[in-house]
Motif scaffolding. Sequence first.
Motif, short mmCIF file in Angstrom:
data_model
loop_
_atom_site.label_atom_id
_atom_site.label_comp_id
_atom_site.label_asym_id
_atom_site.label_seq_id
_atom_site.Cartn_x
_atom_site.Cartn_y
_atom_site.Cartn_z
N VAL A 58 0.86 -1.18 0.00
CA VAL A 58 0.00 0.00 0.00
C VAL A 58 0.89 1.22 0.00
CG1 VAL A 58 -1.68 1.33 1.34
CG2 VAL A 58 -1.90 -1.15 1.18
N GLU A 59 0.47 2.26 -0.70
CA GLU A 59 1.19 3.52 -0.69
C GLU A 59 0.27 4.62 -0.16
OE1 GLU A 59 4.48 3.80 -4.06
OE2 GLU A 59 2.50 3.39 -4.91
N VAL A 60 0.84 5.54 0.58
CA VAL A 60 0.05 6.64 1.16
C VAL A 60 0.90 7.90 1.14
CG1 VAL A 60 0.82 6.09 3.52
CG2 VAL A 60 -1.32 7.34 3.16
N ARG A 61 0.23 9.03 0.98
CA ARG A 61 0.92 10.31 1.13
C ARG A 61 -0.01 11.29 1.82
NH1 ARG A 61 1.26 13.38 -4.77
NH2 ARG A 61 -0.95 13.25 -5.33
N ILE A 62 0.58 12.22 2.53
CA ILE A 62 -0.17 13.25 3.24
C ILE A 62 -0.32 14.44 2.30
CG2 ILE A 62 -0.31 14.66 5.31
CD1 ILE A 62 -0.34 11.60 5.74
N VAL A 63 -1.56 14.81 2.02
CA VAL A 63 -1.81 15.85 1.01
C VAL A 63 -2.40 17.12 1.62
CG1 VAL A 63 -2.04 14.21 -0.86
CG2 VAL A 63 -4.05 14.84 0.49
N SER A 64 -2.63 17.12 2.94
CA SER A 64 -3.13 18.35 3.56
C SER A 64 -2.88 18.28 5.06
CB SER A 64 -4.63 18.54 3.29
OG SER A 64 -5.37 17.42 3.72
N ILE A 65 -2.86 19.44 5.67
CA ILE A 65 -2.66 19.58 7.11
C ILE A 65 -3.66 20.62 7.62
CG2 ILE A 65 -0.85 21.33 6.82
CD1 ILE A 65 -0.91 18.66 9.58
N GLY A 66 -4.22 20.38 8.76
CA GLY A 66 -5.21 21.32 9.29
C GLY A 66 -5.27 21.27 10.79
N GLY A 67 -6.06 22.16 11.32
CA GLY A 67 -6.26 22.22 12.76
C GLY A 67 -6.79 23.58 13.18
N ARG A 68 -6.50 23.94 14.40
CA ARG A 68 -6.90 25.24 14.93
C ARG A 68 -5.75 25.78 15.76
NH1 ARG A 68 -11.67 25.69 19.38
NH2 ARG A 68 -10.18 24.34 20.45
N TYR A 69 -5.39 27.06 15.52
CA TYR A 69 -4.40 27.67 16.40
C TYR A 69 -5.13 28.49 17.46
CZ TYR A 69 -4.52 32.28 13.96
OH TYR A 69 -4.88 33.50 13.44
N ILE A 70 -4.59 28.43 18.64
CA ILE A 70 -5.19 29.13 19.78
C ILE A 70 -4.17 30.09 20.37
CG2 ILE A 70 -6.28 28.87 22.05
CD1 ILE A 70 -7.01 26.03 21.26
N LEU A 71 -4.58 31.34 20.49
CA LEU A 71 -3.73 32.39 21.07
C LEU A 71 -3.96 32.49 22.57
CD1 LEU A 71 -4.48 35.08 18.34
CD2 LEU A 71 -2.46 33.61 18.46
N PRO A 72 -2.98 33.03 23.33
CA PRO A 72 -3.18 33.17 24.78
C PRO A 72 -4.11 34.33 25.13
CG PRO A 72 -1.07 34.10 24.14
CD PRO A 72 -1.64 33.45 22.92
N ASP A 73 -4.40 35.18 24.16
CA ASP A 73 -5.29 36.32 24.32
C ASP A 73 -5.98 36.54 22.99
OD1 ASP A 73 -6.60 38.53 25.32
OD2 ASP A 73 -4.79 39.58 25.98
N THR A 74 -6.89 37.50 22.92
CA THR A 74 -7.53 37.78 21.65
C THR A 74 -6.52 38.40 20.69
OG1 THR A 74 -8.23 39.99 22.27
CG2 THR A 74 -9.72 38.18 22.82
N ALA A 75 -6.75 38.15 19.40
CA ALA A 75 -5.88 38.77 18.40
C ALA A 75 -5.93 40.28 18.50
CB ALA A 75 -6.30 38.30 17.01
N GLN A 76 -7.09 40.84 18.86
CA GLN A 76 -7.22 42.29 19.01
C GLN A 76 -6.28 42.82 20.08
OE1 GLN A 76 -11.08 43.52 20.33
NE2 GLN A 76 -10.72 45.70 19.98
#
Length: 424
Positions: free
Chosen positions: A124-142
């Motif tokens: 079997v062959e496999v490759r990773i074609v995308s990466i995702g998630g959520r980034y979380i800041l310690p405070d609001t971006a504002q």
Amino acid sequence: MKSVKVCKTLLQGCVGWVLLCALTVESAISATMDISASFRPDPSKPHENKFTNDTPMSGHCALQPEFCKEQGLFSLLVPIEFQSITPILAGHADRRKGAMFKVPADWRRLTISRVDGRAETSEVEVRIVSIGGRYILPDTAQNLVGEGEPTNVQGWHTRLWGDWTWAPPAPCQPTGGMYTQPNSRTFFWMTPTASECAMTANYRIPSLTYDQMQIGYELRTPDPLHMSSGIFTGNLTYHVGPGMDFDMGDIMHPSDSTLTLSFTLNVEHTLKVDIPPGGNKVVLEPAGGWQNWLQHGRKPVRLYRDQVFNISASSRFKMQIDCEIPGLYDCMIRDPVSQRAVLVELNVTLPDGLTDLAGVPVKRRRLIRVGQEEQQKYQALNYVNNRPGILHFEVASEYMDYMLQPGVAARYTGNIVVIWDSEI
């Protein structure tokens, strides 16, 4: 096993392929994801020899199924999080000191083996074609960017990273369907190459977390028609961390050091043979019947019978014969009064789509009791569904003088068992 007179079929179903997988976390230093796929022949699509990915979707493809279908990819939530070990400095010159992503986008190969211990493997062959998630800041971006334009949630995140809107840094590519919160943003990017995608922060970020991590992957599965029925498993392990297969830079450290993709492929082949009613009783006769012999004493050239059978097959199989009265290679029939016995040669013709292992069509191929096993193994080039084949029974001309004597009645009988076997 039940014997029938002269000709018997052994009907044996072939177990198909399935790729089975589930999401688990094995330990603090290793994350495992199960991926499943299966093959079952479809009579409506006899030339479609592909596995079906049965792994439940999670992450982006569960929310955007049409996009993923168009791209031919599957997404899975990964049980790994990343946490920064130092602040990200504003305007950092080193790409590895900020938000950086590098995934194993090259094809990786793994060997899968039958779970029953039989010596059969595939790849079997496999490759990773995308990466995702959520980034979380310690405070609001504002609060991190302070005063300035634009003054909305998306704008504050854009100012924080500088032109990092819905489009990722090259060579990563966007997919859409993301959402933004005051202190977090989701992302899911295509990764066409194993190159780095990195963005420089415009402002100091005291800490950063990635959660809800997910990958998109593509599979190359073997041709199921070249595999036996059964379950095959295999693992592919990626290393996670700075400088590893999944590399998020020097300051983003993972909660697990490895990610293992655990594959289970289940192949459910079909092998079915049907003999028409009465076809289990084969009567050998001369061409045109017995009249020339009975009325004129003309001995026939040979005795024969062509018996049609219908076969459905999607995999390799072998044919064997077993005899009530065995000869050296063939079966025999015998007259119980005179005890004379003669050989019955048996040949097989298979329908189009079934060949020998060299790809040669099977036309009047001899079946023998012992030896030449490789010559009695066959394969399906595509799924053959309920197509006719022929068993050719024949007593050759050299036996006619031996069998037939004027004024002497004889009745030659014997059982021949024909076996179609998927276990080769």
